[in-house]
Design a protein around this motif. Structure first.
Motif, PDB file in Angstrom:
ATOM      1  N   ARG A  37       0.817  -1.169   0.082  1.00 28.77           N
ATOM      2  CA  ARG A  37      -0.142   0.255   0.178  1.00 28.77           C
ATOM      3  C   ARG A  37       0.953   1.347  -0.037  1.00 28.77           C
ATOM      4  O   ARG A  37       1.559   1.594   0.868  1.00 28.77           O
ATOM      5  CB  ARG A  37      -0.968  -0.105   1.327  1.00 28.77           C
ATOM      6  CG  ARG A  37      -1.861  -1.119   1.238  1.00 28.77           C
ATOM      7  CD  ARG A  37      -2.395  -1.387   2.531  1.00 28.77           C
ATOM      8  NE  ARG A  37      -3.372  -2.539   2.603  1.00 28.77           N
ATOM      9  CZ  ARG A  37      -2.514  -3.691   2.936  1.00 28.77           C
ATOM     10  NH1 ARG A  37      -1.624  -3.676   2.990  1.00 28.77           N
ATOM     11  NH2 ARG A  37      -3.460  -4.908   3.038  1.00 28.77           N
ATOM     12  N   THR A  38       1.124   1.940  -1.096  1.00 30.54           N
ATOM     13  CA  THR A  38       1.693   3.136  -1.164  1.00 30.54           C
ATOM     14  C   THR A  38       0.911   4.318  -0.645  1.00 30.54           C
ATOM     15  O   THR A  38      -0.165   4.710  -0.857  1.00 30.54           O
ATOM     16  CB  THR A  38       1.865   3.595  -2.609  1.00 30.54           C
ATOM     17  OG1 THR A  38       2.435   2.362  -3.372  1.00 30.54           O
ATOM     18  CG2 THR A  38       2.919   4.608  -3.041  1.00 30.54           C
ATOM     19  N   PRO A  39       1.836   5.016   0.544  1.00 33.97           N
ATOM     20  CA  PRO A  39       1.215   6.070   1.075  1.00 33.97           C
ATOM     21  C   PRO A  39       0.746   7.419   0.027  1.00 33.97           C
ATOM     22  O   PRO A  39       1.604   7.610  -0.915  1.00 33.97           O
ATOM     23  CB  PRO A  39       2.306   6.615   2.166  1.00 33.97           C
ATOM     24  CG  PRO A  39       3.218   5.398   2.115  1.00 33.97           C
ATOM     25  CD  PRO A  39       3.073   4.606   0.911  1.00 33.97           C
ATOM     26  N   THR A  40      -0.332   7.881   0.406  1.00 32.93           N
ATOM     27  CA  THR A  40      -0.703   9.099  -0.550  1.00 32.93           C
ATOM     28  C   THR A  40      -0.237  10.456  -0.201  1.00 32.93           C
ATOM     29  O   THR A  40      -0.339  11.331  -0.613  1.00 32.93           O
ATOM     30  CB  THR A  40      -2.352   8.938  -0.651  1.00 32.93           C
ATOM     31  OG1 THR A  40      -2.834   9.404   0.812  1.00 32.93           O
ATOM     32  CG2 THR A  40      -2.847   7.623  -1.033  1.00 32.93           C
ATOM     33  N   ASP A  46      -4.661   7.617   4.028  1.00 36.53           N
ATOM     34  CA  ASP A  46      -3.740   6.551   4.437  1.00 36.53           C
ATOM     35  C   ASP A  46      -4.114   5.729   5.395  1.00 36.53           C
ATOM     36  O   ASP A  46      -3.755   4.249   5.613  1.00 36.53           O
ATOM     37  CB  ASP A  46      -2.170   7.272   4.891  1.00 36.53           C
ATOM     38  CG  ASP A  46      -1.788   7.820   3.459  1.00 36.53           C
ATOM     39  OD1 ASP A  46      -1.682   7.406   2.265  1.00 36.53           O
ATOM     40  OD2 ASP A  46      -0.748   8.726   3.880  1.00 36.53           O
ATOM     41  N   LEU A  49      -6.592   3.215   3.833  1.00 37.60           N
ATOM     42  CA  LEU A  49      -6.000   2.068   3.208  1.00 37.60           C
ATOM     43  C   LEU A  49      -5.130   1.307   3.977  1.00 37.60           C
ATOM     44  O   LEU A  49      -5.255   0.204   3.577  1.00 37.60           O
ATOM     45  CB  LEU A  49      -5.109   2.958   2.038  1.00 37.60           C
ATOM     46  CG  LEU A  49      -5.540   3.757   0.884  1.00 37.60           C
ATOM     47  CD1 LEU A  49      -4.571   4.226   0.177  1.00 37.60           C
ATOM     48  CD2 LEU A  49      -6.410   2.733   0.147  1.00 37.60           C
ATOM     49  N   GLU A  50      -4.489   1.503   5.090  1.00 38.54           N
ATOM     50  CA  GLU A  50      -4.044   0.773   6.020  1.00 38.54           C
ATOM     51  C   GLU A  50      -5.049  -0.314   6.663  1.00 38.54           C
ATOM     52  O   GLU A  50      -4.711  -1.394   6.878  1.00 38.54           O
ATOM     53  CB  GLU A  50      -3.153   1.195   7.131  1.00 38.54           C
ATOM     54  CG  GLU A  50      -1.920   2.016   6.497  1.00 38.54           C
ATOM     55  CD  GLU A  50      -0.929   1.037   6.142  1.00 38.54           C
ATOM     56  OE1 GLU A  50      -0.914  -0.425   6.449  1.00 38.54           O
ATOM     57  OE2 GLU A  50      -0.372   1.042   4.942  1.00 38.54           O
TER      58      GLU A  50
END
Length: 94
Positions: A37-40, A46, A49-50
């Motif tokens: 998961r690429t941090p935004t 974020d 998403l985590e």
């Protein structure tokens, strides 16, 4: 023409095939997919998403709750971008 004349070798008796190794037992329980998961750069996004990582530890029927929770949070973050800013207590410009 015989085998001696043609130069071919008669079929040798074949050895019985070795039994196949038993298949590896599947791991007990769900296995993580290992998705990155690429941090935004947006802390609220974020965090949502985590939250998707929680689905890795759940059976498939538990994924829906996580996905709906993440979707709801991302919708709220998007809606907050469209909201008009609320004026501060001393910013009455009438």
């Amino acid at each position: 023409m015989t085998d001696a004349q043609s130069g071919s070798v008669p079929d040798a008796p074949r050895e019985p095939a070795a039994p196949e190794a038993p298949a590896a037992e599947p791991a007990a329980g769900p296995a993580p997919l290992g998705l990155v998961r690429t941090p935004t750069g947006h802390a609220a996004v974020d965090a949502h998403l985590e939250r998707l990582a929680d689905a890795d530890a759940l059976a498939a029927d538990g994924h829906v709750e996580v996905y709906e929770d993440v979707h709801r949070g991302l919708r709220e973050a998007l809606d907050a971008l469209d909201a008009t800013p609320v004026p501060g207590p001393y910013e009455n410009r009438s």
